[in-house]
Motif scaffolding. Structure first.
Motif, PDB file in Angstrom:
ATOM      1  N   LYS A   1       0.823  -1.211   0.000  1.00  0.00           N
ATOM      2  CA  LYS A   1       0.000   0.000   0.000  1.00  0.00           C
ATOM      3  C   LYS A   1       0.855   1.259   0.000  1.00  0.00           C
ATOM      4  CE  LYS A   1      -4.048  -2.088   2.054  1.00  0.00           C
ATOM      5  NZ  LYS A   1      -4.907  -2.183   3.227  1.00  0.00           N
ATOM      6  N   MET A   2       2.140   1.093   0.231  1.00  0.00           N
ATOM      7  CA  MET A   2       3.067   2.225   0.188  1.00  0.00           C
ATOM      8  C   MET A   2       3.398   2.563  -1.260  1.00  0.00           C
ATOM      9  SD  MET A   2       5.755   1.714   3.247  1.00  0.00           S
ATOM     10  CE  MET A   2       6.343   3.342   2.913  1.00  0.00           C
TER      11      MET A   2
ATOM     12  N   GLU B   1      13.609   4.345   4.264  1.00  0.00           N
ATOM     13  CA  GLU B   1      13.367   4.294   5.706  1.00  0.00           C
ATOM     14  C   GLU B   1      11.923   3.898   5.996  1.00  0.00           C
ATOM     15  OE1 GLU B   1      13.771   7.087   9.682  1.00  0.00           O
ATOM     16  OE2 GLU B   1      14.426   7.861   7.752  1.00  0.00           O
ATOM     17  N   ALA B   2      10.996   4.469   5.259  1.00  0.00           N
ATOM     18  CA  ALA B   2       9.578   4.175   5.478  1.00  0.00           C
ATOM     19  C   ALA B   2       9.240   2.721   5.152  1.00  0.00           C
ATOM     20  CB  ALA B   2       8.713   5.118   4.656  1.00  0.00           C
ATOM     21  N   ILE B   3       9.784   2.186   4.067  1.00  0.00           N
ATOM     22  CA  ILE B   3       9.473   0.800   3.717  1.00  0.00           C
ATOM     23  C   ILE B   3      10.114  -0.158   4.712  1.00  0.00           C
ATOM     24  CG2 ILE B   3      11.311   0.433   2.018  1.00  0.00           C
ATOM     25  CD1 ILE B   3       7.774  -0.970   1.696  1.00  0.00           C
ATOM     26  N   SER B   4      11.327   0.124   5.163  1.00  0.00           N
ATOM     27  CA  SER B   4      11.966  -0.725   6.171  1.00  0.00           C
ATOM     28  C   SER B   4      11.134  -0.755   7.446  1.00  0.00           C
ATOM     29  CB  SER B   4      13.379  -0.238   6.484  1.00  0.00           C
ATOM     30  OG  SER B   4      14.220  -0.454   5.394  1.00  0.00           O
ATOM     31  N   PHE B   5      10.660   0.402   7.857  1.00  0.00           N
ATOM     32  CA  PHE B   5       9.826   0.483   9.053  1.00  0.00           C
ATOM     33  C   PHE B   5       8.528  -0.287   8.841  1.00  0.00           C
ATOM     34  CE2 PHE B   5       6.526   2.529  11.610  1.00  0.00           C
ATOM     35  CZ  PHE B   5       7.082   2.366  12.882  1.00  0.00           C
ATOM     36  N   ARG B   6       7.904  -0.104   7.683  1.00  0.00           N
ATOM     37  CA  ARG B   6       6.635  -0.778   7.378  1.00  0.00           C
ATOM     38  C   ARG B   6       6.791  -2.293   7.388  1.00  0.00           C
ATOM     39  NH1 ARG B   6       2.106   1.336   4.927  1.00  0.00           N
ATOM     40  NH2 ARG B   6       0.528  -0.239   4.652  1.00  0.00           N
TER      41      ARG B   6
ATOM     42  N   VAL C   1       5.948  -7.543  10.056  1.00  0.00           N
ATOM     43  CA  VAL C   1       6.473  -8.756  10.680  1.00  0.00           C
ATOM     44  C   VAL C   1       6.019  -8.843  12.136  1.00  0.00           C
ATOM     45  CG1 VAL C   1       8.607  -9.864  11.473  1.00  0.00           C
ATOM     46  CG2 VAL C   1       8.424  -9.042   9.115  1.00  0.00           C
ATOM     47  N   GLN C   2       6.102  -7.736  12.859  1.00  0.00           N
ATOM     48  CA  GLN C   2       5.658  -7.707  14.251  1.00  0.00           C
ATOM     49  C   GLN C   2       4.176  -8.010  14.371  1.00  0.00           C
ATOM     50  OE1 GLN C   2       7.367  -7.262  17.162  1.00  0.00           O
ATOM     51  NE2 GLN C   2       9.231  -7.391  15.933  1.00  0.00           N
ATOM     52  N   ARG C   3       3.377  -7.403  13.544  1.00  0.00           N
ATOM     53  CA  ARG C   3       1.927  -7.554  13.614  1.00  0.00           C
ATOM     54  C   ARG C   3       1.481  -8.969  13.274  1.00  0.00           C
ATOM     55  NH1 ARG C   3      -0.387  -4.378   9.370  1.00  0.00           N
ATOM     56  NH2 ARG C   3      -1.293  -6.210   8.480  1.00  0.00           N
TER      57      ARG C   3
ATOM     58  N   PHE D   1      14.111  -5.650  -0.684  1.00  0.00           N
ATOM     59  CA  PHE D   1      14.242  -5.717   0.764  1.00  0.00           C
ATOM     60  C   PHE D   1      13.906  -7.140   1.178  1.00  0.00           C
ATOM     61  CE2 PHE D   1      13.424  -1.390  -0.258  1.00  0.00           C
ATOM     62  CZ  PHE D   1      14.093  -0.631   0.679  1.00  0.00           C
ATOM     63  N   LEU D   2      14.827  -7.786   1.878  1.00  0.00           N
ATOM     64  CA  LEU D   2      14.639  -9.148   2.355  1.00  0.00           C
ATOM     65  C   LEU D   2      14.819  -9.125   3.860  1.00  0.00           C
ATOM     66  CD1 LEU D   2      14.262 -12.162   1.655  1.00  0.00           C
ATOM     67  CD2 LEU D   2      16.748 -12.284   1.329  1.00  0.00           C
ATOM     68  N   VAL D   3      13.771  -9.471   4.600  1.00  0.00           N
ATOM     69  CA  VAL D   3      13.815  -9.364   6.065  1.00  0.00           C
ATOM     70  C   VAL D   3      13.421 -10.674   6.721  1.00  0.00           C
ATOM     71  CG1 VAL D   3      13.352  -6.879   6.054  1.00  0.00           C
ATOM     72  CG2 VAL D   3      11.461  -8.460   6.238  1.00  0.00           C
ATOM     73  N   ALA D   4      13.983 -10.909   7.896  1.00  0.00           N
ATOM     74  CA  ALA D   4      13.599 -12.053   8.712  1.00  0.00           C
ATOM     75  C   ALA D   4      12.162 -11.834   9.162  1.00  0.00           C
ATOM     76  CB  ALA D   4      14.537 -12.177   9.910  1.00  0.00           C
ATOM     77  N   ALA D   5      11.340 -12.874   9.010  1.00  0.00           N
ATOM     78  CA  ALA D   5       9.922 -12.761   9.362  1.00  0.00           C
ATOM     79  C   ALA D   5       9.541 -13.807  10.395  1.00  0.00           C
ATOM     80  CB  ALA D   5       9.068 -12.895   8.111  1.00  0.00           C
TER      81      ALA D   5
END
Length: 138
Positions: free
Chosen positions: A18-19, A108-113, A118-120, A87-91
């Motif tokens: 959605k970003m 910065e915004a996409i990394s935060f999102r 992942v947290q949610r 962007f590849l992140v641990a989930a």
């Protein structure tokens, strides 16, 4: 594009898109199996990219010693191209989230999102290691 019935988590990945300036999102297991994909990518391409992302994560993880300690947990890899970023992140244990963007994305915004997502999602994005018939972890 219509989500297939086996893509139960796809709608969650669409949330990350959605970003502005985002393209595709996939969720994969550590061994490169596709777990979910966003509606902007077809299943065949998502499976192919999941295998590649697994290799990319493995290479990044193997360079932990360069960061100070070989046991340092891997968290994220960002790969830059002329036309954008991956962007590849641990989930969660054994699961990774990959998102592709244009070159104009707010990094910065996409990394935060992605971290927020992942947290949610918590346990929804966790994939335990596969067990072989003999009970050995693959």
């Amino acid at each position: 594009m219509t989500q297939d019935a086996n893509n139960k988590l796809g709608w969650m990945l669409d949330d990350a898109l959605k970003m502005p300036e985002t393209r595709h999102a996939i969720l994969l297991s550590a061994d490169g199996l596709l777990m979910a994909y966003s509606e902007r990518i077809n299943r065949d391409d998502a499976e192919r990219h999941a295998a590649g992302m697994s290799g990319l994560q493995s290479l990044a993880r193997s360079s932990a010693e360069f960061c100070g300690d070989a046991r340092t947990p891997w968290r994220q890899t960002v790969t830059e191209f002329d036309d954008g970023y991956v962007f590849l992140v641990a989930a969660g244990p054994g699961a990774y989230l990959a998102v592709s963007t244009t070159e104009r994305v707010d990094m910065e915004a996409i990394s935060f999102r992605l971290q927020e997502l992942v947290q949610r999602l918590g346990k929804e994005l966790t994939a335990p290691p596969r067990q072989t018939p003999g009970g050995i972890t693959a």
